[in-house]
Write a protein that holds these residues in place. Structure first.
Motif, short mmCIF file in Angstrom:
data_model
loop_
_atom_site.label_atom_id
_atom_site.label_comp_id
_atom_site.label_asym_id
_atom_site.label_seq_id
_atom_site.Cartn_x
_atom_site.Cartn_y
_atom_site.Cartn_z
N PHE A 1 0.85 -1.28 -0.35
CA PHE A 1 -0.10 -0.02 0.17
C PHE A 1 1.03 1.27 -0.06
N GLY B 1 0.03 3.83 -2.65
CA GLY B 1 -0.04 5.43 -2.34
C GLY B 1 0.93 6.24 -2.86
N SER C 1 -0.29 6.36 -7.02
CA SER C 1 -1.56 6.37 -7.72
C SER C 1 -2.22 7.93 -7.74
N GLY D 1 -8.76 1.29 1.41
CA GLY D 1 -7.81 0.78 1.98
C GLY D 1 -8.08 -0.01 3.25
N LEU E 1 -1.33 3.73 2.85
CA LEU E 1 -1.69 4.51 1.79
C LEU E 1 -1.64 5.85 1.80
N ILE E 2 -1.89 6.58 2.94
CA ILE E 2 -1.85 8.02 3.00
C ILE E 2 -0.67 8.71 3.08
N GLY F 1 1.67 10.62 0.15
CA GLY F 1 0.95 11.66 -0.33
C GLY F 1 0.91 12.67 0.51
N GLY G 1 -1.77 9.43 -3.97
CA GLY G 1 -2.61 8.73 -2.98
C GLY G 1 -3.80 9.49 -2.69
#
Lengths: 221, 176
Positions: A44, A48, A51, A97, A117-118, A121, B60
């Motif tokens: 992930f 992250g 994407s 996620g 995932l976060i 970014g 993300g």
């Protein structure tokens, strides 16, 4: 180039256990490869960090990573989880996620997955906030942001096409499916709530796309 | 920057509660932040817009902009608390939906094929909702068509398309 992302789902580990008459992926806990927290985190983190365009924009990458490479989900599960993510009062991509993490490793998996995932970014945003400000970089940000937004829109339309094309049904059912997809998109564009349009699309689609009684080998992935 | 005019507890609570307005993919969090902090002068509107702009350029989930909002309000601890505020309700929601998901699995089998087409429609709708406010001219429409073809026909990795778009935007700004 991401040639694998549109690979047929028969390449997935669970595909061999699919019923031949429906093509549905019904995985069991025993059939699903185990996912360690480390694997969840790294997978992930990659998603992250690579994407753009939110959950829908990442749908091809998610399919490539979670279904084709890892075998953690089936196509059916991914699609259902994507819809389920829209029902959670939270950002969709993050919710997706969290759902995947919870399915694979419970509460800890959910938390770890969302954090991974976060993190990329958010770190970029935070660094941008610390080092740049609207006065110094604002002039450049506008054109770049506009161009990225246009790119994201193209990614979304492209992913919608892949999603439509990926269903292994033929003939009249394919046309009906296309009409359902256009109906959902059109109703939303006309002002209907996305959730309402999706719910109506599911009901109409479920009625119109029922499996023919004497078919052999035709069905969803 | 209005640092420390808002406490960590308030950052957490406002963002936690704002997630309730994000159901269905709405941008409720931004609206709540606008209402609670920007409108009251606790967060500069330019910095708020800047936060959202940065999130568009970052990979993300787009809720990554909360890191910048939290930072502008309370430094790095504020950024961490803001992210915690959005993650906690998401975690609870994911557990709840997962529980229901297991109960309704037979229904899911029934809706698999239509769900795939509905998802296709939802993706297209999201694209349309993003495109509609842009007042597209022929150049922008052509750019969207090219990006769509690269993804749909040539199977390009979206990252390449996005980075290429950013490069075009940078080139456009420099040329102007």
């Amino acid at each position: 180039m991401n040639k694998d992302s549109s690979a047929p789902s028969s390449a997935t580990p669970s595909a061999s256990s699919m019923p031949a008459d429906t093509g549905l992926h019904i995985s069991t806990e025993a059939a699903r490869p185990s996912a360690s927290l480390t694997e969840l985190t790294t997978t992930f983190l990659v998603i992250g960090a690579t994407s753009f365009g939110g959950m829908w924009g990442a749908s091809q990458k998610l399919e490539d990573m979670l279904i084709t490479r890892k075998g953690w989900l089936t196509q059916q599960e991914q699609q259902t989880l994507m819809i389920a993510a829209t029902l959670i009062p939270a950002p969709k991509f993050l919710a997706f996620g969290g759902l995947v993490g919870y399915q694979l490793r419970g509460w800890i998996g959910s938390a770890v997955t969302m954090l991974a995932l976060i993190a990329p970014g958010s770190a970029m945003v935070l660094i941008g906030a610390m080092l740049l400000n609207p006065q110094t970089a604002g002039a450049a940000l506008g054109p770049i942001s506009d161009a990225v937004e246009i790119g994201v829109i193209g990614v979304l339309f492209g992913n919608a096409y892949h999603q439509w094309r990926g269903v292994k049904v033929k003939g009249r059912r394919k046309l009906i499916g296309g009409a359902v997809a256009l109906g959902v998109a059109g109703a939303t564009a006309a002002g209907m709530s996305l959730l309402v349009a999706a719910a109506l699309g599911l009901v109409v689609g479920a009625l119109a796309l029922r499996e023919p009684k004497k078919t052999n080998g035709e069905g969803a992935r | 920057m209005n640092t420390h005019m808002v406490g960590l507890g308030q950052i957490f609570i406002v963002i936690f509660l704002s997630s309730a307005f994000s159901i269905g993919g709405g941008n409720g969090t931004s609206a709540v932040i606008q209402d609670r902090w920007v409108s009251h002068g606790l967060l500069d509107s330019g910095l708020f817009s800047w936060s959202i702009g940065l999130s568009y350029l970052s990979p993300g989930p787009k809720c990554g902009f909360l890191a910048a909002v939290g930072y502008y309000l309370y430094g790095v601890p504020g950024a961490c608390v803001a992210l915690l505020g959005i993650m906690l309700p998401t975690c609870i929601g994911a557990a709840g939906v997962s529980y229901a998901f297991r109960k309704i699995e037979p229904v899911i089998k029934f809706i698999t094929v239509p769900a795939t087409y509905v998802v296709a429609g939802m993706i297209a709708a999201t694209a349309w909702q993003m495109a509609a406010p842009l007042h597209l001219n022929m150049v922008k429409l052509a750019a969207i068509a090219v990006a769509t073809l690269l993804i749909a026909w040539r199977n390009w990795d979206p990252v390449v398309v996005i980075l290429g778009s950013a490069a075009v935007g940078l080139g456009w700004w420099y040329w102007q």
